[in-house]
Scaffold this active site. Sequence first.
Site: not given
Ligand SMILES: *Cc1c(COP(=O)(O)O)cnc(C)c1O
Length: 379
Positions: A187
Amino acid sequence: MVDLNGQFEAIKEQVNSKFATILETSAFINGPEVHGFQKDLETYLDVKHVIPCANGTDALQIAMMGLDLKPGDEVITADFTFAATVEVIALLQLTPVLVDVDAETFNIDPVAIEKAITSKTKAIVPVHLFGQCANMDQILAIAEKHNLYVIEDNAQAIGANYRFKNGKKQKAGTIGHVAATSFFPSKNLGAYGDGGAIFTNDDALAHTLRGIVNHGMYERYHHDVVGVNSRLDSLQAAVLRAKLPLLNNYNAKRREAARKYSKAFKGIANIEVPVTVNGCGEICDTCDCHVFHQYTLKITNGKRDSLVQHLNEKGIPCGVYYPIPLHKQKAYIDPRYNDADFPITNQLIKEVISLPMHTDLDDEQIAYITDTVIGFVNR
Ligand SMILES: *Cc1c(COP(=O)(O)O)cnc(C)c1O
């Protein structure tokens, strides 16, 4: 797709020394780094409360647990997103209501939201997909009119600004009643493992959420509500705390890469570049309206799948986010859905392709990628 080594080199000494302190003091859980990161992020976002937790999916779930939602309540979200969003709605025995998205921004379509509202609707979950905010002007207006909660899924847009029609700017994730984000390594603000957080400006909700992340405990060994165990650990908090001051710079580098990609693709037939809205007509370097978690093209002549194969052969990573609409995923198929209500999502899944996007793309890499894509699509 993602190269994180450059980021590590720049914060290596700081991270190593913080890790050494954590290891020496055994402050692995809820140590000073976690609290420090929470405060730093509250300041950065200009939000009253940040509640750190174990990952983004937990953050979404806990945000929903903190609201007075009951089994069977309907929660509207986008058909074109990562499954985590709809997964937690279903896990909490709420009823997910998937709706179509906007063809230009890939974000939830406010017109489709209004059409889906029933007497059971209690919340809307806009996902700020690929790094750009959904149309929050309209979503807030709809929510107010129908008395609904707005839960922002901000996993892909940390650091992005939303510019309201009246000119006011606000950080993604601080606009609705509550928001969830993820610090998954890829991210825009990534840890070296899992992490997540919930944001809100509501004091009472923040108090509720702080108990929920800790087994529903508000006083030691007094469990007032059913909670979960969801913690950000100190080592991850130390990494995030080292990276947070660099987040604007990371996002600027992503935008810079996006601008170079879009310049190269300008005027090329059958390739549509990402559209920036929210008052920013082009990809500019100053407004932070789009933080390009993904740089996603539309290939409009039916060659998307063969392009994926071609890029793989040329050693260029790429991704298709997302290849299957949620309303067609086995876990979420529901007779209430009519495939004809999702024309945009059904089209996007055939056209989208995301190119490598990170903070260390150089001109040579970008030129190789764009030349390869252009050479293939119209040959
Ligand atoms: C990455 C993501 C999540 C979940 O995050 P995690 O930390 O992997 O549980 C939820 N919503 C969106 C749109 C994402 O891109």
